[in-house]
Write an enzyme that holds these catalytic residues in place. Sequence first.
Site, PDB file in Angstrom:
ATOM      1  N   CYS A   1      60.531 -17.759  45.568  1.00  0.00           N
ATOM      2  CA  CYS A   1      58.904 -17.114  45.555  1.00  0.00           C
ATOM      3  C   CYS A   1      58.114 -18.219  45.078  1.00  0.00           C
ATOM      4  CB  CYS A   1      58.814 -15.771  44.471  1.00  0.00           C
ATOM      5  SG  CYS A   1      59.172 -15.814  42.933  1.00  0.00           S
TER       6      CYS A   1
ATOM      7  N   ASN B   1      59.490 -18.051  40.504  1.00  0.00           N
ATOM      8  CA  ASN B   1      60.686 -17.655  39.953  1.00  0.00           C
ATOM      9  C   ASN B   1      60.669 -16.710  38.673  1.00  0.00           C
ATOM     10  OD1 ASN B   1      63.670 -19.207  39.248  1.00  0.00           O
ATOM     11  ND2 ASN B   1      63.451 -17.509  40.311  1.00  0.00           N
TER      12      ASN B   1
ATOM     13  N   CYS C   1      58.847 -13.383  38.858  1.00  0.00           N
ATOM     14  CA  CYS C   1      58.519 -12.009  39.207  1.00  0.00           C
ATOM     15  C   CYS C   1      59.514 -11.583  40.413  1.00  0.00           C
ATOM     16  CB  CYS C   1      57.011 -11.829  39.362  1.00  0.00           C
ATOM     17  SG  CYS C   1      55.959 -12.164  38.126  1.00  0.00           S
ATOM     18  N   ARG C   2      59.065 -12.191  41.489  1.00  0.00           N
ATOM     19  CA  ARG C   2      59.598 -11.418  42.930  1.00  0.00           C
ATOM     20  C   ARG C   2      61.256 -11.885  42.972  1.00  0.00           C
ATOM     21  NH1 ARG C   2      54.821 -13.329  46.537  1.00  0.00           N
ATOM     22  NH2 ARG C   2      55.086 -15.117  44.839  1.00  0.00           N
ATOM     23  N   SER C   3      61.237 -13.187  43.081  1.00  0.00           N
ATOM     24  CA  SER C   3      62.655 -13.703  43.532  1.00  0.00           C
ATOM     25  C   SER C   3      63.508 -13.262  42.463  1.00  0.00           C
ATOM     26  CB  SER C   3      62.791 -14.957  43.875  1.00  0.00           C
ATOM     27  OG  SER C   3      62.363 -16.027  42.690  1.00  0.00           O
TER      28      SER C   3
ATOM     29  N   ASP D   1      52.507 -10.868  45.638  1.00  0.00           N
ATOM     30  CA  ASP D   1      52.477 -11.312  44.554  1.00  0.00           C
ATOM     31  C   ASP D   1      51.954 -10.341  43.358  1.00  0.00           C
ATOM     32  OD1 ASP D   1      52.637 -12.922  42.089  1.00  0.00           O
ATOM     33  OD2 ASP D   1      51.607 -14.760  43.021  1.00  0.00           O
TER      34      ASP D   1
HETATM   35  P1  4NP Z   1      56.611 -15.128  41.269  1.00  0.00           P
HETATM   36  O1  4NP Z   1      55.178 -14.750  40.810  1.00  0.00           O
HETATM   37  O2  4NP Z   1      56.282 -16.448  42.654  1.00  0.00           O
HETATM   38  O3  4NP Z   1      56.709 -13.613  41.916  1.00  0.00           O
HETATM   39  O4  4NP Z   1      57.532 -15.289  40.357  1.00  0.00           O
HETATM   40  C1  4NP Z   1      54.099 -15.666  40.037  1.00  0.00           C
HETATM   41  C2  4NP Z   1      54.513 -16.155  38.860  1.00  0.00           C
HETATM   42  C3  4NP Z   1      53.711 -17.063  38.249  1.00  0.00           C
HETATM   43  C4  4NP Z   1      52.392 -17.565  38.950  1.00  0.00           C
HETATM   44  C5  4NP Z   1      52.317 -17.059  39.969  1.00  0.00           C
HETATM   45  C6  4NP Z   1      52.977 -16.131  40.617  1.00  0.00           C
HETATM   46  N1  4NP Z   1      51.761 -18.456  38.077  1.00  0.00           N
HETATM   47  O5  4NP Z   1      50.646 -18.864  38.865  1.00  0.00           O
HETATM   48  O6  4NP Z   1      52.076 -18.928  37.209  1.00  0.00           O
END
Ligand code: 4NP
Length: 157
Positions: A13, A16, A18-20, A128
């Site tokens: 993702c 790294n 939240c989703r992955s 997201d």
């Molecule tokens: P992820 O979510 O891609 O599912 O881990 C996010 C985590 C952090 C950010 C964006 C999305 N960020 O902008 O810091």
Amino acid sequence: MSIPTRPAVLFVCLGNICRSPMAEGVFRLAAQEAGLDVEVESAGTGDWHVGNPPDPRAQATAQRYGVDISHYAARQVEPGDFRHFTHIFALDHHNLADLRAIAPSQGQAELALLLDLVDGRQGQSVGDPYYGGDEGFEQTWADVSAAAQALVKRLGA
Ligand code: 4NP
């Protein structure tokens, strides 16, 4: 006679956190329950959270479903991952485009959207949840769980 490669799956993702990691956690458990011998990791296309544990909301959601992801540490995806892993799954279309941009010409990994694994969800992104509320994390869990079940079936076949 060629020796079959042990599958190695990487979920990717943006951050790294939240989703992955949620995809990694639920697939690790599903694979273990199915007796599948598979390597599993996750990574982010961005480097902002490298070394950090998953977002507390992602940890709490996984914990509610009996999966402990608190010890995971974020890392950034790298071109060498295309040689090491057999399957790389992007959580959304942006991640997929970013992965295509760094993919070396001789990588072995099959690259696809995670929800391509799920009947009726082909071509869709896992949304997201980072900037939203808890319900976003529930939806992410439902999405990555459906994909994990489908992937276990596919690799176990
Ligand atoms: P992820 O979510 O891609 O599912 O881990 C996010 C985590 C952090 C950010 C964006 C999305 N960020 O902008 O810091």
